[in-house]
Scaffold this motif. Structure first.
Motif, PDB file in Angstrom:
ATOM      1  N   UNK A 267       0.697  -1.236  -0.099  1.00 56.78           N
ATOM      2  CA  UNK A 267      -0.108   0.083  -0.050  1.00 56.78           C
ATOM      3  C   UNK A 267       0.814   1.286  -0.084  1.00 56.78           C
ATOM      4  N   UNK A 268       2.369   1.139   0.066  1.00 54.23           N
ATOM      5  CA  UNK A 268       3.146   2.170  -0.142  1.00 54.23           C
ATOM      6  C   UNK A 268       3.828   2.093  -1.390  1.00 54.23           C
ATOM      7  N   UNK A 269       4.337   3.203  -1.986  1.00 52.82           N
ATOM      8  CA  UNK A 269       5.076   3.410  -3.043  1.00 52.82           C
ATOM      9  C   UNK A 269       5.915   4.382  -2.949  1.00 52.82           C
ATOM     10  N   UNK A 270       7.386   4.108  -3.530  1.00 46.13           N
ATOM     11  CA  UNK A 270       8.348   4.987  -3.528  1.00 46.13           C
ATOM     12  C   UNK A 270       9.476   4.980  -4.602  1.00 46.13           C
ATOM     13  N   UNK A 271      10.117   5.813  -4.921  1.00 48.14           N
ATOM     14  CA  UNK A 271      11.063   6.151  -6.027  1.00 48.14           C
ATOM     15  C   UNK A 271      11.679   7.472  -5.987  1.00 48.14           C
ATOM     16  N   UNK A 272      12.912   7.337  -6.512  1.00 48.38           N
ATOM     17  CA  UNK A 272      13.632   8.509  -6.715  1.00 48.38           C
ATOM     18  C   UNK A 272      13.631   9.271  -8.207  1.00 48.38           C
TER      19      UNK A 272
ATOM     20  N   UNK B 189      -6.154   4.078   3.094  1.00 42.82           N
ATOM     21  CA  UNK B 189      -6.686   5.349   3.889  1.00 42.82           C
ATOM     22  C   UNK B 189      -7.198   4.691   5.264  1.00 42.82           C
ATOM     23  N   UNK B 190      -6.786   3.686   5.751  1.00 45.62           N
ATOM     24  CA  UNK B 190      -6.978   3.341   6.953  1.00 45.62           C
ATOM     25  C   UNK B 190      -5.607   3.185   8.032  1.00 45.62           C
ATOM     26  N   UNK B 191      -4.537   3.044   7.431  1.00 43.05           N
ATOM     27  CA  UNK B 191      -3.450   2.294   8.055  1.00 43.05           C
ATOM     28  C   UNK B 191      -2.372   3.704   7.955  1.00 43.05           C
ATOM     29  N   UNK B 192      -1.366   3.874   8.888  1.00 35.65           N
ATOM     30  CA  UNK B 192      -0.296   4.479   9.114  1.00 35.65           C
ATOM     31  C   UNK B 192       0.886   3.611   8.891  1.00 35.65           C
ATOM     32  N   UNK B 193       1.981   4.014   8.492  1.00 34.46           N
ATOM     33  CA  UNK B 193       3.186   3.025   8.443  1.00 34.46           C
ATOM     34  C   UNK B 193       4.352   4.036   8.873  1.00 34.46           C
ATOM     35  N   UNK B 194       5.331   3.089   9.356  1.00 39.97           N
ATOM     36  CA  UNK B 194       6.673   3.704   9.921  1.00 39.97           C
ATOM     37  C   UNK B 194       7.612   2.727   9.542  1.00 39.97           C
TER      38      UNK B 194
ATOM     39  N   UNK C 129      -3.163   8.051   3.576  1.00 44.05           N
ATOM     40  CA  UNK C 129      -3.101   8.889   2.178  1.00 44.05           C
ATOM     41  C   UNK C 129      -2.146  10.076   2.269  1.00 44.05           C
ATOM     42  N   UNK C 130      -0.965   9.832   3.228  1.00 45.85           N
ATOM     43  CA  UNK C 130      -0.025  10.958   2.980  1.00 45.85           C
ATOM     44  C   UNK C 130       0.876  10.661   1.993  1.00 45.85           C
ATOM     45  N   UNK C 131       1.672  11.779   1.384  1.00 47.26           N
ATOM     46  CA  UNK C 131       2.747  11.469   0.468  1.00 47.26           C
ATOM     47  C   UNK C 131       3.663  12.413   0.930  1.00 47.26           C
ATOM     48  N   UNK C 132       4.998  12.276   0.587  1.00 46.09           N
ATOM     49  CA  UNK C 132       6.174  13.090   0.734  1.00 46.09           C
ATOM     50  C   UNK C 132       7.028  13.212  -0.513  1.00 46.09           C
TER      51      UNK C 132
END
Length: 624
Positions: free
Chosen positions: A538-543, A559-564, A614-617
Motif C-alpha cells: 500500500x506504499x510506493x516509493x521512487x527517486x 485510507x486506514x493505516x499509518x506506516x513507519x 493517504x499521506x505523501x512526501x
C-alpha cells in the motif's frame, strides 16, 4: 521464496532504470524546466452558475457556461496550478436539440442525438464553434477567438478536439471556406465503398433508429416534434463505431457516421503505406513522403480543418479515438501540423498498447493516454484491491516511450474519483496523483472539478451518474462553489474542499517547476519490499533527479493505516544520484512543513519515514 523473487525483480528493475536513465539523459537533462500540465475543461459546463439540475433540463432551465466566463481572473487561477495547456473540450459545433434556427442552423433530430445538449463528439460543422457557449450566437467564432487571446495572454496554450473517426449523422457544414465541399457532398452513394467517398453506405437500405433499451426515451419522454422514432437517411451509412447495420444497436455510436479513410470494407488499404524505416524519420521527412502522393479525400478534409483552427490561434489538438483511423493518415496530418507549428501539442486517444509505438513513431503523435497501464493500475489501488507492486513494471514496459504517455486520474470519459462507483472519497486520489504526476517526464492532466472533489452525482438525463455529463445541460456543484458566482476565489468551498484544492495546486505547481522530474528515475519500492514487512504494497516509493535537484518520493495509498519504516536507497542508485556519504536535510516540497534526515553510509541511503493514511512526501535532498 518471497525474498528470492524480490531480489530477481530488483535486478531486472535496476537494469531497466539504467537504460531509462541513459535515454532520459539524452532527451531531457538540459530541458531547464518542469513538466507539462494540461487542464481539461468541459467548456459549456465551466461557467454555469445555475443549480436547478433538472434531469433532461433545457438550456433555459439548467443554464450553460459561456466563453466569456473564462475571465482574466478565472484563467489566472487556472494558471496558478502550474497549468501550461488548457484543453477546451467540446468546441466544434456539434449536434444539439436546442433550437438555433434563427441563426440559420438546422434543427437536429432527438432520435439521433444523445442528451439534450448533445455529444461534443458528434460534430455537425467543423468550421464553426458550438453556439451554446456564445453570449451572441451570431458572433460565436469571434467570442472563441477572444478566449484564445485571453488564454495566450495568461501564458497558456490552447488545445481543442478533432474527431476524425466519425461525424454527426446530420452533418451540415454551413461555414466551409471557399472551395471546401461538405463531408459526403460528392460521394457516390450507390456504392458501399469508394476511395474518395467520405462515408460508407448500405445501398438499398434506409437507416432505422435503434430499438431503445432499459426504458430509454429521447429527451426523457418530453414532447418534441422530431422525436418520432424515425430519421431520414437513405441509403443508410455505417455507424461511427463501425456497425454496418442499417439499424444499429442502441449501444452503438448511432448518433454518428464513420468516416472513410481509404480502408476497404475487407480492411485492405487503398493508399500508400509507410515503410518501417519511417519510424525513425522526422516530421519533415514524413511531410515530404506525402507531398507528391494522392491521398483519399477525407485525409485532405481533416488536414484543412486542422490548419483552419491553427490559423485561429489553436496550439494543438486532442484526437478522439485515434486508433480507429489508419496510422498513415496521422503521419500525413501531423506532419502537416508540425510544418505549420513545430511546437504544436498533439494528444491521441489510443487504448491498445501494441499500437502505441506505431502511433508515436509512425503517426508522429506527441502524447497518448496512459490509461490501460497506469490509470487502470492506480484506480485498482485507490479502490483497495490493487497492489503498488504493479506500478514499477509499467515504467519498465514503457521505458522507451514514457515521455509520450500522458498521465491522468480523471477525464470526461472516466468516473469521478469521489463517486461511489470509483473510490467514494476524493482524498483517495491524493497519493495516486502524487505518483501519477511525478513518476515520469510525461505530461500530467487534471480534469476540471477534480481539484475540489467533484463526485459527478447529478442525474443529468442521458447516461448515469459517476461521470459529469457531457450530453446534457447541468451545473457542476463542487466546481460552482469554487467559482463562487464568477469570483473564482473558492469562496463557497468547505474546509475539506479548500485543502484538496491547495494540495493539487501545490503538487502541480511543483511539477511544473521541478527540473528533476524531467531527469532520471529509479525504483526503490522493490528493494524496500524485499527487506521488511513494515513496508507494504500500500506504499510506493521512487527517486527522481538531475544534476541540480534530488528527490525522494513516497506515498501511502491506505485510507486506514499509518506506516513507519526505514526507507533505504541502494548504494548504486545513490552513486548515480551523486550523493556521497554523509548526513543531508530532506525537506518536503508538498507542504513545506516536514524536514528529516537522509543518512548515507558506505553508499547506502536511509531515511526514517512515518506516513499517515493517504499521506505523501516529496523530499528534496539538501546539504547540511
Amino acid at each position: 521464496m518471497k525474498k528470492l523473487i524480490y531480489i530477481l525483480f530488483i535486478i531486472t528493475m535496476l537494469a531497466s532504470c539504467t537504460s531509462h536513465q541513459n535515454r532520459q539523459k539524452q532527451s531531457f537533462e538540459t530541458a531547464g524546466s518542469g513538466k507539462i500540465v494540461v487542464y481539461q475543461v468541459f467548456t459549456r459546463l465551466f461557467g454555469n452558475t445555475d443549480t436547478i439540475n433538472k434531469p433532461w433540463g433545457t438550456i433555459e432551465e439548467n443554464g450553460v457556461g459561456k466563453f466569456n466566463d473564462f475571465t482574466e481572473k478565472a484563467l489566472k487561477e487556472i494558471k496558478s496550478m502550474g497549468v501550461s495547456h488548457i484543453w477546451y473540450t467540446g468546441i466544434p459545433h456539434h449536434a444539439t436539440v436546442t433550437d438555433y434556427t434563427q441563426y440559420g442552423i438546422s434543427n437536429d433530430d432527438p432520435d439521433v442525438v444523445k442528451g439534450r445538449a448533445g455529444s461534443p463528439y458528434a460534430v455537425k460543422d467543423y468550421y464553426q464553434v458550438d453556439p451554446d457557449m456564445a453570449v451572441d450566437p451570431a458572433k460565436r467564432m469571434e467570442e472563441f477567438e477572444a478566449l484564445i487571446q485571453r488564454t495566450h495572454q495568461q501564458g497558456m496554450k490552447v488545445i481543442i478536439d478533432i474527431v476524425p473517426n466519425h461525424v454527426a449523422r446530420h452533418y451540415q457544414g454551413l461555414n466551409n471556406p471557399e472551395g471546401v465541399s461538405d463531408f459526403g457532398a460528392d460521394d457516390d452513394t450507390s456504392l458501399v465503398y469508394a476511395r474518395n467517398n467520405n462515408f460508407y453506405y448500405i445501398p438499398g437500405k434506409a437507416f432505422s433508429v435503434p430499438a431503445p433499451k432499459d426504458g430509454y426515451k429521447p429527451l426523457g419522454g418530453s414532447k418534441h416534434p422530431l422525436a418520432d422514432g424515425k430519421f431520414d437517411e437513405n441509403p443508410a451509412k455505417w455507424t461511427g463505431n463501425g456497425s454496418r447495420l442499417a439499424q444499429p444497436n442502441f449501444y452503438d455510436w448511432y448518433e454518428t457516421v464513420k468516416v472513410n479513410y481509404g480502408v476497404r470494407p475487407d480492411g485492405e488499404y487503398d493508399f500508400d503505406t509507410l515503410p518501417d524505416s519511417y519510424k525513425s524519420k522526422t516530421y519533415k521527412e514524413h511531410y515530404a513522403f506525402w507531398k507528391e502522393k494522392e491521398v483519399p479525400d477525407s485525409w485532405i478534409k481533416f488536414r484543412d480543418i486542422a490548419l483552419f483552427w491553427m490559423d485561429k490561434g489553436v496550439d494543438g489538438f486532442r484526437y478522439d479515438m485515434a486508433e480507429m483511423v489508419p496510422v498513415e493518415f496521422w503521419s500525413f496530418l501531423n506532419s502537416s501540423v508540425k510544418i505549420k507549428n513545430p511546437e504544436a501539442f498533439l494528444l491521441a486517444e489510443v487504448y491498445q498498447p501494441d499500437l502505441y509505438r506505431d502511433y508515436i513513431h509512425k503517426g508522429k503523435m506527441d502524447y497518448l493516454y496512459d490509461k490501460v497501464d497506469l490509470y487502470d493500475t492506480l484506480k485498482h489501488i485507490m479502490q483497495g484491491h490493487g497492489s503498488t507492486d504493479n506500478i514499477a513494471p509499467i515504467l519498465h514496459k514503457l521505458a522507451d516511450i514514457e515521455h509520450h504517455m500522458l498521465h491522468f486520474l480523471e477525464n470526461h470519459d472516466e468516473q469521478r474519483i469521489a463517486s461511489p462507483e470509483f473510490a467514494g472519497d476524493a482524498k483517495k486520489g491524493m497519493p495516486a496523483m502524487v505518483v501519477s504526476a511525478t513518476l515520469s517526464t510525461s505530461p500530467t492532466m487534471l480534469y476540471f472539478g477534480q481539484e475540489v472533489g467533484e463526485p459527478g452525482a447529478e442525474n443529468a438525463g442521458f447516461g448515469a451518474p459517476s461521470r459529469t455529463s457531457i450530453f446534457d445541460y447541468i451545473g457542476v456543484p463542487h466546481h460552482q462553489r469554487w467559482m463562487n458566482k464568477g469570483k473564482f476565489d473558492g469562496g463557497q468551498l468547505n474546509d475539506e474542499e479548500k485543502k484538496l484544492r491547495s494540495f493539487y495546486k501545490r503538487l502541480l505547481s511543483f511539477t511544473a517547476n521541478s527540473e528533476a522530474l524531467m531527469g532520471h528515475y529509479a525504483d526503490i519500492h522493490s528493494f524496500n519490499r524485499s527487506r521488511t514487512d513494515d513496508y507494504t504494497d500500500k506504499v510506493y516509493s521512487f527517486v527522481r533527479w538531475n544534476n541540480k535537484e534530488k528527490l525522494i518520493i513516497v506515498s501511502n495509498f491506505s485510507a486506514a493505516n499509518s506506516f513507519a519504516f526505514e526507507l533505504q536507497i541502494p548504494a548504486d542508485i545513490m552513486g548515480k544520484m551523486e550523493v556521497t556519504d554523509g548526513n543531508f536535510i530532506a525537506a518536503d516540497q508538498l507542504f513545506g512543513k516536514k524536514t528529516t534526515s537522509l543518512n548515507v553510509k558506505d553508499g547506502l541511503g536511509t531515511i526514517d519515514i512515518q506516513l499517515a493514511p493517504l499521506q505523501s512526501y516529496i523530499f528534496k535532498i539538501k546539504s547540511n
